[in-house]
Design a protein around this motif. Structure first.
Motif, mmCIF file in Angstrom:
data_model
loop_
_atom_site.group_PDB
_atom_site.id
_atom_site.type_symbol
_atom_site.label_atom_id
_atom_site.label_comp_id
_atom_site.label_asym_id
_atom_site.label_seq_id
_atom_site.Cartn_x
_atom_site.Cartn_y
_atom_site.Cartn_z
ATOM 1 N N ALA A 22 59.851 -18.151 1.650
ATOM 2 C CA ALA A 22 60.116 -17.805 2.943
ATOM 3 C C ALA A 22 58.874 -18.571 3.883
ATOM 4 N N ALA A 23 57.573 -18.440 3.310
ATOM 5 C CA ALA A 23 56.630 -19.140 4.050
ATOM 6 C C ALA A 23 56.867 -20.459 4.315
ATOM 7 N N LEU A 24 57.141 -21.020 3.251
ATOM 8 C CA LEU A 24 57.365 -22.863 3.047
ATOM 9 C C LEU A 24 58.468 -23.157 4.003
ATOM 10 N N GLN A 25 59.392 -22.019 4.495
ATOM 11 C CA GLN A 25 60.428 -22.598 5.537
ATOM 12 C C GLN A 25 60.126 -22.239 6.801
ATOM 13 N N ASP A 26 58.964 -21.741 6.991
ATOM 14 C CA ASP A 26 58.177 -21.632 8.525
ATOM 15 C C ASP A 26 58.161 -22.775 8.965
ATOM 16 N N PRO A 27 58.613 -23.134 10.422
ATOM 17 C CA PRO A 27 58.440 -24.612 11.057
ATOM 18 C C PRO A 27 57.070 -25.069 10.911
ATOM 19 N N LEU A 28 55.885 -24.451 10.942
ATOM 20 C CA LEU A 28 54.784 -25.018 10.574
ATOM 21 C C LEU A 28 54.211 -25.134 9.377
ATOM 22 N N ALA A 29 55.041 -24.923 8.318
ATOM 23 C CA ALA A 29 54.761 -25.012 6.783
ATOM 24 C C ALA A 29 54.187 -26.614 6.390
ATOM 25 N N PRO A 30 54.785 -27.664 7.109
ATOM 26 C CA PRO A 30 54.396 -28.822 6.704
ATOM 27 C C PRO A 30 52.940 -28.993 6.956
ATOM 28 N N ILE A 31 52.245 -28.372 8.044
ATOM 29 C CA ILE A 31 50.941 -28.434 8.372
ATOM 30 C C ILE A 31 49.958 -27.381 7.747
ATOM 31 N N ALA A 32 50.602 -26.174 7.329
ATOM 32 C CA ALA A 32 50.048 -25.099 6.699
ATOM 33 C C ALA A 32 49.798 -25.219 5.290
#
Length: 179
Positions: A22-32
């Motif tokens: 779920a965290a990796l589907q957050d819109p900011l995941a690529p930079i987080a």
């Protein structure tokens, strides 16, 4: 706040996996995060079982989850122990320290104080380490992650002045903050 913040248990590997996905589907995941949803979803169950078991044991890594009254996990934070001279992420640690990673709160729980509560728990665990005692707590965040930067300031982290290139994107920087 009604959430219970506690350590993950080894047998909860499937819930830990689902929260990470779920965290990796957050819109900011690529930079987080250093991992994509596709990479994480491809891991076999044995990977998640080992990862969660290690975090549950809490020796050199610990994971905390925020559990709502209905049982839903709304957030998580992990802490890595970095011994002096050791390099887990970035350059070798100059002192005994911990490194906060994997911070995530579901969108519907944001603004409730849950992220701050997760940080309090991570900091209490860090400062409670005795063998050897921790001299500082740090974390790294992507220069474009304004939401994260605001949270880290809010919970008392201050810039160290250190930066590091983002893995797989040497044009971008990560900033280190410490407590």
């Amino acid at each position: 706040m009604e959430h219970v913040i506690r350590r993950v248990r080894a047998e909860e590997w499937d819930r830990a996996r689902d929260l990470r996905l779920a965290a990796l589907q957050d819109p900011l995941a690529p930079i987080a995060f250093y991992e994509s949803y596709e990479q994480a979803a491809a891991h076999p169950d044995s990977f998640w079982q080992e990862r969660t078991s290690t975090a549950a044991a809490g020796e050199d890594v610990v994971q905390f989850v925020a559990e709502a009254p209905g049982g839903r996990w709304d957030g998580t934070v992990s802490v890595l122990v970095e011994h002096k001279g050791e390099s887990r992420i970035g350059k070798p640690a100059p002192v005994e320290q911990t490194h906060v990673v994997g911070v995530f709160v579901r969108a519907e729980a944001r603004g409730s104080g849950l992220a701050e509560a997760l940080f309090r728990t991570a900091l209490e665990w860090s400062w409670g380490l005795q063998s050897p005692p921790v001299e500082r707590v740090r974390l790294l965040f992507h220069s474009d992650n304004v939401r994260a930067a605001a949270l880290y300031r809010k919970v008392g982290f201050v810039p160290s002045g250190d930066t590091a290139p983002v893995p797989d994107d040497e044009m971008a920087l990560e900033y280190e903050v410490r407590r």
